[in-house]
Design a protein around this motif. Structure first.
Motif, PDB file in Angstrom:
ATOM      1  N   THR A 125      19.721  15.240 -11.522  1.00  0.00           N
ATOM      2  CA  THR A 125      18.618  14.313 -11.773  1.00  0.00           C
ATOM      3  C   THR A 125      18.276  14.375 -13.256  1.00  0.00           C
ATOM      4  O   THR A 125      18.014  15.459 -13.793  1.00  0.00           O
ATOM      5  CB  THR A 125      17.385  14.684 -10.933  1.00  0.00           C
ATOM      6  OG1 THR A 125      17.745  14.708  -9.548  1.00  0.00           O
ATOM      7  CG2 THR A 125      16.262  13.683 -11.140  1.00  0.00           C
ATOM      8  N   ILE A 126      18.303  13.214 -13.920  1.00  0.00           N
ATOM      9  CA  ILE A 126      18.069  13.134 -15.363  1.00  0.00           C
ATOM     10  C   ILE A 126      16.788  12.344 -15.609  1.00  0.00           C
ATOM     11  O   ILE A 126      16.610  11.255 -15.062  1.00  0.00           O
ATOM     12  CB  ILE A 126      19.250  12.456 -16.080  1.00  0.00           C
ATOM     13  CG1 ILE A 126      20.560  13.195 -15.772  1.00  0.00           C
ATOM     14  CG2 ILE A 126      19.016  12.399 -17.590  1.00  0.00           C
ATOM     15  CD1 ILE A 126      21.800  12.473 -16.274  1.00  0.00           C
ATOM     16  N   VAL A 127      15.912  12.884 -16.438  1.00  0.00           N
ATOM     17  CA  VAL A 127      14.625  12.254 -16.725  1.00  0.00           C
ATOM     18  C   VAL A 127      14.402  12.204 -18.236  1.00  0.00           C
ATOM     19  O   VAL A 127      14.612  13.211 -18.921  1.00  0.00           O
ATOM     20  CB  VAL A 127      13.472  13.030 -16.047  1.00  0.00           C
ATOM     21  CG1 VAL A 127      12.117  12.514 -16.507  1.00  0.00           C
ATOM     22  CG2 VAL A 127      13.580  12.937 -14.532  1.00  0.00           C
ATOM     23  N   VAL A 139      16.404  17.848 -16.966  1.00  0.00           N
ATOM     24  CA  VAL A 139      17.539  17.751 -16.045  1.00  0.00           C
ATOM     25  C   VAL A 139      17.371  18.770 -14.930  1.00  0.00           C
ATOM     26  O   VAL A 139      17.036  19.941 -15.181  1.00  0.00           O
ATOM     27  CB  VAL A 139      18.877  18.001 -16.778  1.00  0.00           C
ATOM     28  CG1 VAL A 139      20.043  17.891 -15.804  1.00  0.00           C
ATOM     29  CG2 VAL A 139      19.059  17.023 -17.941  1.00  0.00           C
ATOM     30  N   MET A 140      17.611  18.321 -13.704  1.00  0.00           N
ATOM     31  CA  MET A 140      17.641  19.222 -12.551  1.00  0.00           C
ATOM     32  C   MET A 140      19.022  19.164 -11.924  1.00  0.00           C
ATOM     33  O   MET A 140      19.559  18.073 -11.713  1.00  0.00           O
ATOM     34  CB  MET A 140      16.575  18.836 -11.520  1.00  0.00           C
ATOM     35  CG  MET A 140      16.601  19.683 -10.255  1.00  0.00           C
ATOM     36  SD  MET A 140      15.295  19.232  -9.071  1.00  0.00           S
ATOM     37  CE  MET A 140      13.877  19.932  -9.910  1.00  0.00           C
ATOM     38  N   VAL A 141      19.595  20.321 -11.622  1.00  0.00           N
ATOM     39  CA  VAL A 141      20.889  20.415 -10.948  1.00  0.00           C
ATOM     40  C   VAL A 141      20.696  21.155  -9.637  1.00  0.00           C
ATOM     41  O   VAL A 141      20.267  22.312  -9.628  1.00  0.00           O
ATOM     42  CB  VAL A 141      21.938  21.143 -11.814  1.00  0.00           C
ATOM     43  CG1 VAL A 141      23.274  21.218 -11.078  1.00  0.00           C
ATOM     44  CG2 VAL A 141      22.115  20.450 -13.163  1.00  0.00           C
ATOM     45  N   ARG A 142      20.999  20.459  -8.535  1.00  0.00           N
ATOM     46  CA  ARG A 142      20.975  21.079  -7.209  1.00  0.00           C
ATOM     47  C   ARG A 142      22.400  21.158  -6.676  1.00  0.00           C
ATOM     48  O   ARG A 142      23.152  20.199  -6.794  1.00  0.00           O
ATOM     49  CB  ARG A 142      20.165  20.238  -6.220  1.00  0.00           C
ATOM     50  CG  ARG A 142      18.669  20.184  -6.414  1.00  0.00           C
ATOM     51  CD  ARG A 142      18.074  19.278  -5.349  1.00  0.00           C
ATOM     52  NE  ARG A 142      16.653  19.080  -5.473  1.00  0.00           N
ATOM     53  CZ  ARG A 142      15.740  19.836  -4.890  1.00  0.00           C
ATOM     54  NH1 ARG A 142      16.137  20.856  -4.135  1.00  0.00           N
ATOM     55  NH2 ARG A 142      14.454  19.582  -5.037  1.00  0.00           N
ATOM     56  N   GLN A 143      22.760  22.272  -6.096  1.00  0.00           N
ATOM     57  CA  GLN A 143      24.051  22.390  -5.410  1.00  0.00           C
ATOM     58  C   GLN A 143      23.848  22.089  -3.931  1.00  0.00           C
ATOM     59  O   GLN A 143      22.998  22.695  -3.278  1.00  0.00           O
ATOM     60  CB  GLN A 143      24.635  23.783  -5.594  1.00  0.00           C
ATOM     61  CG  GLN A 143      26.027  23.946  -4.986  1.00  0.00           C
ATOM     62  CD  GLN A 143      26.711  25.213  -5.465  1.00  0.00           C
ATOM     63  OE1 GLN A 143      26.645  25.562  -6.646  1.00  0.00           O
ATOM     64  NE2 GLN A 143      27.365  25.895  -4.551  1.00  0.00           N
ATOM     65  N   ARG A 144      24.606  21.123  -3.422  1.00  0.00           N
ATOM     66  CA  ARG A 144      24.489  20.725  -2.014  1.00  0.00           C
ATOM     67  C   ARG A 144      25.797  21.047  -1.295  1.00  0.00           C
ATOM     68  O   ARG A 144      26.889  20.808  -1.827  1.00  0.00           O
ATOM     69  CB  ARG A 144      24.182  19.234  -1.901  1.00  0.00           C
ATOM     70  CG  ARG A 144      22.827  18.838  -2.484  1.00  0.00           C
ATOM     71  CD  ARG A 144      22.525  17.362  -2.256  1.00  0.00           C
ATOM     72  NE  ARG A 144      21.237  16.982  -2.807  1.00  0.00           N
ATOM     73  CZ  ARG A 144      20.080  17.065  -2.160  1.00  0.00           C
ATOM     74  NH1 ARG A 144      20.068  17.539  -0.913  1.00  0.00           N
ATOM     75  NH2 ARG A 144      18.950  16.694  -2.735  1.00  0.00           N
ATOM     76  N   ALA A 145      25.661  21.553  -0.087  1.00  0.00           N
ATOM     77  CA  ALA A 145      26.839  21.885   0.711  1.00  0.00           C
ATOM     78  C   ALA A 145      27.487  20.615   1.256  1.00  0.00           C
ATOM     79  O   ALA A 145      26.817  19.615   1.521  1.00  0.00           O
ATOM     80  CB  ALA A 145      26.443  22.797   1.860  1.00  0.00           C
ATOM     81  N   ALA A 203      11.322  12.176  -5.602  1.00  0.00           N
ATOM     82  CA  ALA A 203      10.235  13.152  -5.692  1.00  0.00           C
ATOM     83  C   ALA A 203      10.480  14.143  -6.830  1.00  0.00           C
ATOM     84  O   ALA A 203       9.544  14.554  -7.532  1.00  0.00           O
ATOM     85  CB  ALA A 203      10.081  13.889  -4.365  1.00  0.00           C
ATOM     86  N   ASP A 204      11.751  14.542  -7.030  1.00  0.00           N
ATOM     87  CA  ASP A 204      12.091  15.442  -8.130  1.00  0.00           C
ATOM     88  C   ASP A 204      11.760  14.808  -9.477  1.00  0.00           C
ATOM     89  O   ASP A 204      11.262  15.482 -10.393  1.00  0.00           O
ATOM     90  CB  ASP A 204      13.575  15.806  -8.086  1.00  0.00           C
ATOM     91  CG  ASP A 204      13.920  16.765  -6.951  1.00  0.00           C
ATOM     92  OD1 ASP A 204      13.002  17.449  -6.455  1.00  0.00           O
ATOM     93  OD2 ASP A 204      15.106  16.819  -6.568  1.00  0.00           O
ATOM     94  N   ILE A 205      12.055  13.519  -9.616  1.00  0.00           N
ATOM     95  CA  ILE A 205      11.752  12.834 -10.869  1.00  0.00           C
ATOM     96  C   ILE A 205      10.255  12.855 -11.139  1.00  0.00           C
ATOM     97  O   ILE A 205       9.809  13.111 -12.270  1.00  0.00           O
ATOM     98  CB  ILE A 205      12.287  11.385 -10.836  1.00  0.00           C
ATOM     99  CG1 ILE A 205      13.820  11.392 -10.840  1.00  0.00           C
ATOM    100  CG2 ILE A 205      11.774  10.584 -12.039  1.00  0.00           C
ATOM    101  CD1 ILE A 205      14.447  10.022 -10.669  1.00  0.00           C
ATOM    102  N   ALA A 206       9.463  12.601 -10.100  1.00  0.00           N
ATOM    103  CA  ALA A 206       8.009  12.635 -10.264  1.00  0.00           C
ATOM    104  C   ALA A 206       7.549  14.008 -10.738  1.00  0.00           C
ATOM    105  O   ALA A 206       6.701  14.129 -11.634  1.00  0.00           O
ATOM    106  CB  ALA A 206       7.330  12.247  -8.956  1.00  0.00           C
TER     107      ALA A 206
END
Length: 298
Positions: free
Chosen positions: A222-224, A245-251, A284-287
């Motif tokens: 996610t880039i803001v 920037v948020m980086v989430r690892q998803r399975a 929601a993460d962007i907010a």
């Protein structure tokens, strides 16, 4: 001083591009004429090394000539020899430079799905081709309605690209919205998200289907831009104060792999529901990122 600064930066970028791309194209030419697959494969690390060096120089110039700092929230375990699908929201051409700054030499070299027209960009188009970037038609719904075979062309292009990537460390990049966010596009879509366009699930599903168990995880980025969506000129002119920037690892679950996105309507609906839920979380993460700038420097 600003015009001089822009001329200097653009000259350095051009020089670095020539220094890196010309040897890359020479190696690619040698690779293209070699009859032995093992020798051709042995040249891949050299091609990728040249590309990562070029990105590294770009990142050095970012650090030296701008005050734009990346604030990184990261919940992921990254491996340089991994196999990832990277997906992100898309607002600006700066997104690509942000992704390269965050991930260069931390995950395998990223390949983007590119519009076929970009093949004709001087030097870079040939470099992308040499590095096995997939070129896609990106046809409109109206074009596909008139000629359904056009959709199959992009599916087959995805499969061919993924076949090349199964045996090498790779990060496959997908901007899931399919286009850059603008308020006009958002309004015309009637998107149910505040900061995002509607996700296009097909590209993600096709990559997962083609790669199968060859991918180990999804890196959801996610880039803001708190000061507003920038242009490349804004970055060069040092008009971007901060990027978050948020980086989430998803399975990647078995349920995401065991299905036919095109032929099985029930699977397609489930996959789209999963994608929509990911996008609700991203909205929601962007907010939260816009409201809270505290993080370690990237």
């Amino acid at each position: 001083m600003r015009p001089f600064r822009l001329v200097l930066i653009c000259s350095l970028i051009a020089a670095s591009t020539i220094v890196h791309v010309l040897p890359l194209l020479l190696v690619a030419l040698i690779k293209g004429v070699l009859p032995w697959k093992r020798l051709r494969s042995a040249l891949n690390p050299l091609l990728v090394g040249l590309a990562e060096s070029w990105i590294g120089v770009n990142n050095w110039m970012w650090h030296c000539f701008t005050h734009a700092r990346v604030r990184l929230h990261e919940d992921a375990i990254l491996q340089l020899d991994g196999h990832y699908l990277v997906m992100a929201n898309h607002q600006s051409w700066v997104d690509i430079l942000v992704l390269q700054k965050v991930f260069n030499r931390r995950v395998p070299f990223m390949r983007f799905f590119l519009k076929r027209q970009l093949f004709w960009v001087p030097l870079l188009g040939l470099a992308w081709w040499a590095l096995d970037f997939p070129f896609m038609g990106r046809y409109t719904p109206k074009q596909i309605a008139r000629r359904p075979d056009l959709a199959r062309r992009d599916i087959e292009a995805t499969r061919r690209a993924c076949e090349k990537f199964r045996d090498i460390p790779v990060s496959i990049m997908n901007f899931v919205e399919g286009t850059r966010f603008t308020p006009a596009k958002h309004d015309s879509q009637g998107a149910p998200y505040r900061y995002l366009l509607k996700p296009k699930s097909g590209g993600v599903a096709f990559v997962l289907d083609a790669m199968g168990d060859g991918l180990q995880a999804i890196l959801d980025v996610t880039i803001v831009y708190p000061a507003g969506n920038p242009s490349l000129l804004d970055l060069l002119a040092d008009r971007i104060p901060e990027i978050r920037v948020m980086v989430r690892q998803r399975a990647i679950t078995r349920e995401m792999l065991d299905g036919d996105y095109q032929g099985d309507r029930a699977f397609r609906v489930r996959f789209q529901q999963w994608m929509n839920e990911v996008w609700r979380e991203k909205d929601a993460d962007i907010a939260r990122l816009l409201a809270d700038g505290s993080s370690a420097d990237g």
